[in-house]
Each structure stands twice: as C-alpha cells, then as structure tokens.
Write a protein that holds these residues in place. Structure first.
Motif, PDB file in Angstrom:
ATOM      1  N   GLY A 109     -63.697 -49.048   1.004  1.00  0.00           N
ATOM      2  CA  GLY A 109     -64.817 -48.204   0.884  1.00  0.00           C
ATOM      3  C   GLY A 109     -66.110 -49.119   0.455  1.00  0.00           C
ATOM      4  O   GLY A 109     -65.911 -50.151  -0.026  1.00  0.00           O
ATOM      5  N   GLU A 110     -67.235 -48.574   0.645  1.00  0.00           N
ATOM      6  CA  GLU A 110     -68.585 -49.381   0.241  1.00  0.00           C
ATOM      7  C   GLU A 110     -69.213 -48.731  -0.895  1.00  0.00           C
ATOM      8  O   GLU A 110     -69.284 -47.401  -0.945  1.00  0.00           O
ATOM      9  CB  GLU A 110     -69.659 -49.322   1.426  1.00  0.00           C
ATOM     10  N   LEU A 111     -69.838 -49.431  -1.813  1.00  0.00           N
ATOM     11  CA  LEU A 111     -70.492 -49.069  -3.022  1.00  0.00           C
ATOM     12  C   LEU A 111     -71.742 -48.528  -2.407  1.00  0.00           C
ATOM     13  O   LEU A 111     -72.273 -48.690  -1.255  1.00  0.00           O
ATOM     14  CB  LEU A 111     -70.867 -50.038  -3.930  1.00  0.00           C
ATOM     15  N   ALA A 112     -72.414 -47.852  -3.111  1.00  0.00           N
ATOM     16  CA  ALA A 112     -73.607 -47.090  -2.951  1.00  0.00           C
ATOM     17  C   ALA A 112     -74.835 -48.136  -2.604  1.00  0.00           C
ATOM     18  O   ALA A 112     -74.596 -49.072  -3.049  1.00  0.00           O
ATOM     19  CB  ALA A 112     -74.148 -46.117  -4.187  1.00  0.00           C
ATOM     20  N   PRO A 113     -75.840 -48.020  -1.557  1.00  0.00           N
ATOM     21  CA  PRO A 113     -76.672 -48.848  -1.476  1.00  0.00           C
ATOM     22  C   PRO A 113     -77.308 -49.682  -2.685  1.00  0.00           C
ATOM     23  O   PRO A 113     -77.614 -48.952  -3.843  1.00  0.00           O
ATOM     24  CB  PRO A 113     -77.609 -48.287  -0.701  1.00  0.00           C
ATOM     25  N   GLY A 114     -77.880 -50.779  -2.625  1.00  0.00           N
ATOM     26  CA  GLY A 114     -78.177 -51.419  -3.697  1.00  0.00           C
ATOM     27  C   GLY A 114     -77.335 -52.570  -3.998  1.00  0.00           C
ATOM     28  O   GLY A 114     -76.565 -52.904  -3.686  1.00  0.00           O
ATOM     29  N   ALA A 115     -78.055 -53.617  -4.846  1.00  0.00           N
ATOM     30  CA  ALA A 115     -77.117 -54.830  -5.261  1.00  0.00           C
ATOM     31  C   ALA A 115     -76.379 -54.634  -6.469  1.00  0.00           C
ATOM     32  O   ALA A 115     -76.811 -54.877  -7.633  1.00  0.00           O
ATOM     33  CB  ALA A 115     -78.302 -55.755  -5.659  1.00  0.00           C
ATOM     34  N   ASN A 116     -75.228 -53.944  -6.233  1.00  0.00           N
ATOM     35  CA  ASN A 116     -74.196 -53.609  -7.315  1.00  0.00           C
ATOM     36  C   ASN A 116     -73.016 -54.439  -7.338  1.00  0.00           C
ATOM     37  O   ASN A 116     -72.584 -54.892  -6.164  1.00  0.00           O
ATOM     38  CB  ASN A 116     -73.959 -52.087  -7.377  1.00  0.00           C
ATOM     39  N   LEU A 117     -72.269 -54.874  -8.362  1.00  0.00           N
ATOM     40  CA  LEU A 117     -71.245 -55.516  -8.484  1.00  0.00           C
ATOM     41  C   LEU A 117     -69.919 -54.576  -9.098  1.00  0.00           C
ATOM     42  O   LEU A 117     -70.075 -53.919  -9.651  1.00  0.00           O
ATOM     43  CB  LEU A 117     -71.525 -56.526  -9.528  1.00  0.00           C
ATOM     44  N   LEU A 118     -68.891 -54.737  -8.354  1.00  0.00           N
ATOM     45  CA  LEU A 118     -67.655 -54.144  -8.651  1.00  0.00           C
ATOM     46  C   LEU A 118     -66.778 -54.988  -9.547  1.00  0.00           C
ATOM     47  O   LEU A 118     -66.449 -55.943  -9.013  1.00  0.00           O
ATOM     48  CB  LEU A 118     -66.798 -53.691  -7.456  1.00  0.00           C
ATOM     49  N   GLU A 119     -66.668 -54.660 -10.765  1.00  0.00           N
ATOM     50  CA  GLU A 119     -65.721 -55.421 -11.702  1.00  0.00           C
ATOM     51  C   GLU A 119     -64.441 -54.719 -11.843  1.00  0.00           C
ATOM     52  O   GLU A 119     -64.240 -53.477 -11.845  1.00  0.00           O
ATOM     53  CB  GLU A 119     -66.248 -55.414 -13.061  1.00  0.00           C
ATOM     54  N   HIS A 120     -63.421 -55.561 -11.547  1.00  0.00           N
ATOM     55  CA  HIS A 120     -62.078 -55.429 -11.727  1.00  0.00           C
ATOM     56  C   HIS A 120     -61.508 -55.403 -13.160  1.00  0.00           C
ATOM     57  O   HIS A 120     -61.502 -56.607 -13.592  1.00  0.00           O
ATOM     58  CB  HIS A 120     -61.113 -56.048 -10.850  1.00  0.00           C
ATOM     59  N   VAL A 121     -61.618 -54.247 -14.080  1.00  0.00           N
ATOM     60  CA  VAL A 121     -61.169 -54.400 -15.295  1.00  0.00           C
ATOM     61  C   VAL A 121     -59.527 -54.923 -15.330  1.00  0.00           C
ATOM     62  O   VAL A 121     -58.907 -55.562 -16.119  1.00  0.00           O
ATOM     63  CB  VAL A 121     -61.348 -53.225 -16.080  1.00  0.00           C
ATOM     64  N   LEU A 122     -58.905 -53.892 -14.633  1.00  0.00           N
ATOM     65  CA  LEU A 122     -57.438 -54.389 -14.278  1.00  0.00           C
ATOM     66  C   LEU A 122     -57.221 -54.759 -12.860  1.00  0.00           C
ATOM     67  O   LEU A 122     -57.851 -54.320 -11.918  1.00  0.00           O
ATOM     68  CB  LEU A 122     -56.505 -53.008 -14.387  1.00  0.00           C
ATOM     69  N   ASN A 123     -56.441 -55.932 -12.647  1.00  0.00           N
ATOM     70  CA  ASN A 123     -56.088 -56.520 -11.310  1.00  0.00           C
ATOM     71  C   ASN A 123     -54.849 -55.691 -10.824  1.00  0.00           C
ATOM     72  O   ASN A 123     -54.458 -55.843  -9.619  1.00  0.00           O
ATOM     73  CB  ASN A 123     -55.993 -57.921 -11.381  1.00  0.00           C
ATOM     74  N   THR A 124     -54.074 -55.445 -11.594  1.00  0.00           N
ATOM     75  CA  THR A 124     -52.748 -54.503 -11.274  1.00  0.00           C
ATOM     76  C   THR A 124     -52.737 -53.438 -12.385  1.00  0.00           C
ATOM     77  O   THR A 124     -53.053 -53.153 -13.250  1.00  0.00           O
ATOM     78  CB  THR A 124     -51.752 -55.526 -11.600  1.00  0.00           C
ATOM     79  N   LEU A 125     -51.862 -52.328 -11.642  1.00  0.00           N
ATOM     80  CA  LEU A 125     -51.684 -51.065 -12.346  1.00  0.00           C
ATOM     81  C   LEU A 125     -50.230 -50.954 -12.683  1.00  0.00           C
ATOM     82  O   LEU A 125     -49.402 -51.193 -11.733  1.00  0.00           O
ATOM     83  CB  LEU A 125     -52.230 -50.027 -11.553  1.00  0.00           C
ATOM     84  N   ALA A 126     -49.876 -50.731 -13.909  1.00  0.00           N
ATOM     85  CA  ALA A 126     -48.362 -50.710 -14.388  1.00  0.00           C
ATOM     86  C   ALA A 126     -48.227 -49.045 -14.291  1.00  0.00           C
ATOM     87  O   ALA A 126     -48.947 -48.078 -14.567  1.00  0.00           O
ATOM     88  CB  ALA A 126     -48.404 -50.897 -15.847  1.00  0.00           C
ATOM     89  N   VAL A 127     -46.843 -49.178 -13.360  1.00  0.00           N
ATOM     90  CA  VAL A 127     -46.492 -47.867 -13.062  1.00  0.00           C
ATOM     91  C   VAL A 127     -45.051 -47.658 -13.253  1.00  0.00           C
ATOM     92  O   VAL A 127     -44.246 -48.771 -13.346  1.00  0.00           O
ATOM     93  CB  VAL A 127     -46.762 -47.309 -11.531  1.00  0.00           C
ATOM     94  N   GLU A 128     -44.474 -46.426 -13.155  1.00  0.00           N
ATOM     95  CA  GLU A 128     -42.999 -46.477 -13.025  1.00  0.00           C
ATOM     96  C   GLU A 128     -42.534 -45.630 -11.887  1.00  0.00           C
ATOM     97  O   GLU A 128     -43.379 -44.730 -11.520  1.00  0.00           O
ATOM     98  CB  GLU A 128     -42.811 -45.431 -14.499  1.00  0.00           C
ATOM     99  N   THR A 129     -41.557 -46.244 -11.394  1.00  0.00           N
ATOM    100  CA  THR A 129     -41.214 -45.708 -10.042  1.00  0.00           C
ATOM    101  C   THR A 129     -39.656 -46.225  -9.712  1.00  0.00           C
ATOM    102  O   THR A 129     -39.006 -46.910 -10.541  1.00  0.00           O
ATOM    103  CB  THR A 129     -41.939 -46.513  -8.767  1.00  0.00           C
ATOM    104  N   GLU A 130     -39.165 -45.450  -8.879  1.00  0.00           N
ATOM    105  CA  GLU A 130     -37.737 -45.691  -8.566  1.00  0.00           C
ATOM    106  C   GLU A 130     -37.598 -47.080  -7.942  1.00  0.00           C
ATOM    107  O   GLU A 130     -38.349 -47.468  -7.178  1.00  0.00           O
ATOM    108  CB  GLU A 130     -37.073 -44.640  -7.378  1.00  0.00           C
ATOM    109  N   ALA A 131     -36.413 -47.880  -8.433  1.00  0.00           N
ATOM    110  CA  ALA A 131     -36.148 -49.346  -8.165  1.00  0.00           C
ATOM    111  C   ALA A 131     -36.234 -49.427  -6.836  1.00  0.00           C
ATOM    112  O   ALA A 131     -36.566 -50.669  -6.360  1.00  0.00           O
ATOM    113  CB  ALA A 131     -34.992 -49.740  -8.921  1.00  0.00           C
ATOM    114  N   THR A 132     -35.749 -48.842  -5.878  1.00  0.00           N
ATOM    115  CA  THR A 132     -35.454 -49.035  -4.486  1.00  0.00           C
ATOM    116  C   THR A 132     -36.679 -48.423  -3.683  1.00  0.00           C
ATOM    117  O   THR A 132     -36.502 -48.624  -2.491  1.00  0.00           O
ATOM    118  CB  THR A 132     -33.951 -48.218  -3.999  1.00  0.00           C
ATOM    119  N   HIS A 133     -37.783 -47.969  -4.331  1.00  0.00           N
ATOM    120  CA  HIS A 133     -38.957 -47.355  -3.694  1.00  0.00           C
ATOM    121  C   HIS A 133     -40.152 -47.841  -4.286  1.00  0.00           C
ATOM    122  O   HIS A 133     -40.814 -47.038  -4.451  1.00  0.00           O
ATOM    123  CB  HIS A 133     -38.558 -45.814  -3.585  1.00  0.00           C
ATOM    124  N   ILE A 134     -40.139 -49.171  -4.472  1.00  0.00           N
ATOM    125  CA  ILE A 134     -41.452 -49.720  -5.211  1.00  0.00           C
ATOM    126  C   ILE A 134     -42.645 -49.645  -4.260  1.00  0.00           C
ATOM    127  O   ILE A 134     -42.423 -50.619  -3.021  1.00  0.00           O
ATOM    128  CB  ILE A 134     -41.129 -50.710  -5.765  1.00  0.00           C
TER     129      ILE A 134
END
Length: 196
Positions: A109-134
């Motif tokens: 997706g695109e940010l709202a019009p204007g010169a804004n910057l997107l900062e990734h505070v987290l590059n990955t997200l820790a989740v719990e999931t089934e080992a065979t369906h990651i």
C-alpha cells in the motif's frame, strides 16, 4: 509451507580442523537438539541447505541414520566476508507442535500524499504457530497512513492458526514526517566571502 528433505550424516569429529574438512567437502556441520534428547552432531549437504535456508523458517525433513526427523533452523552462522554457511543449529519439532518463530514483515500500500517516511520499528514479528504450518511472512497494509500514525502488533492481521508472541501494544511500524534539509548558514556566508 514447503518441507525440504535433506540427507544427514552423523559425525563424531569435532573442533575447527574437523569443521574445515567438512566444509572443504561442500558440507555444513550442524547440531540437532530438542525434546529433551541429547544433541546430535551431523553434516548436511552445503548447496541443498543453502537453497533451503532462502525460505524463512523452512521445515527440514532430515534422514539421520535411517531415522526421519523434522527440524527448523534456530541459528545460522555464515562467514562474514564470503557468506558461505559455517554452522547451523536445528531444533527438532513434531507435527502439531507449537513453536515460536520470527516472521518477516511485508509492507503493501501507499502512504497518504506528502513526504512521509515509514519506519520499521520491528523487522520481524514473533508469533506462535504450528511447526508444520509456519507462514512465510506477515503482510501489513499501510494504505492511507499519515504522519504520526502507527501500526501496533494487536492490529496486525495474522495468518490462520497463528498467535502473537510479543507484547500486543508493541509498535511495529510508524509514519514519520520527512524533514527538509536546510543548507547551513555558515556555508552560505563562506561562499559570499570567497566571491568578494
């Protein structure tokens, strides 16, 4: 999620010299642990393992001395200059078992019009999931977000069967206002003095 089959060989030699010999044969030293069992030291085919690790949180089906085991990569050591694999730690998993993994974040997706910057505070997200369906990744839409807006973990749409393993109020992404750079006043004064 795909399952990659690899033929593993048990190893009894340890140390730097043994590891170098293994790598010269285009193989990678590895250790498999988990479920309260003693760690098993193995070697894996280098090229096939390198291709498999291109997929985040890949599920490996290992044939160790005729016994089939499922494992996911927990730690991968690479040569800092050449990038080849030096050692891999693998965690044993079972079908139906829940594991905690880090999923890469994909932004769309695109940010709202204007010169804004997107900062990734987290590059990955820790989740719990089934080992065979990651899942391979988590997709977050930033469409229409404006300066000062942020996306918090509890608002991220997770794949089915996946739950958060981080604080639900953790900021994942935030939109910042781009600052226009001004020329330093001293530099302008120096140029005028040089021209005179």
């Amino acid at each position: 999620m795909s399952e990659v089959k690899l033929a593993a060989e048990s190893r009894s030699e340890f140390g730097k010299g043994a590891a170098r010999r293994i790598r010269r044969e285009n193989k990678v030293p590895a250790v498999v642990y988990g479920h309260g069992a003693d760690p098993v030291h193995i070697t894996l085919p280098g090229h096939e393992l390198l291709l498999a690790l291109r997929t985040p949180n890949v599920l490996l089906s290992l044939d160790i001395d005729g016994k089939n085991e499922l494992a996911i990569p927990k730690a991968v050591q690479r040569d800092p200059l050449k990038g080849f694999l030096e050692h891999v730690d693998l965690l044993l998993v079972k079908r139906g078992e829940k594991v905690t993994v880090e999923l890469p974040i994909v932004v769309e997706g695109e940010l709202a019009p204007g010169a804004n910057l997107l900062e990734h505070v987290l590059n990955t997200l820790a989740v719990e999931t089934e080992a065979t369906h990651i899942p391979e990744s988590v997709t977050i839409s930033v469409a229409g977000l404006d300066a000062g807006d942020s996306v918090i973990a509890k608002n991220v749409e997770l794949p089915k069967g996946t739950t958060l393993a981080v604080d639900e109020d953790a900021v994942v992404l935030q939109v910042l206002t781009a600052q226009a750079e001004e020329a330093p006043a001293d530099a302008e004064g120096d140029e005028a003095a040089a021209e005179a």
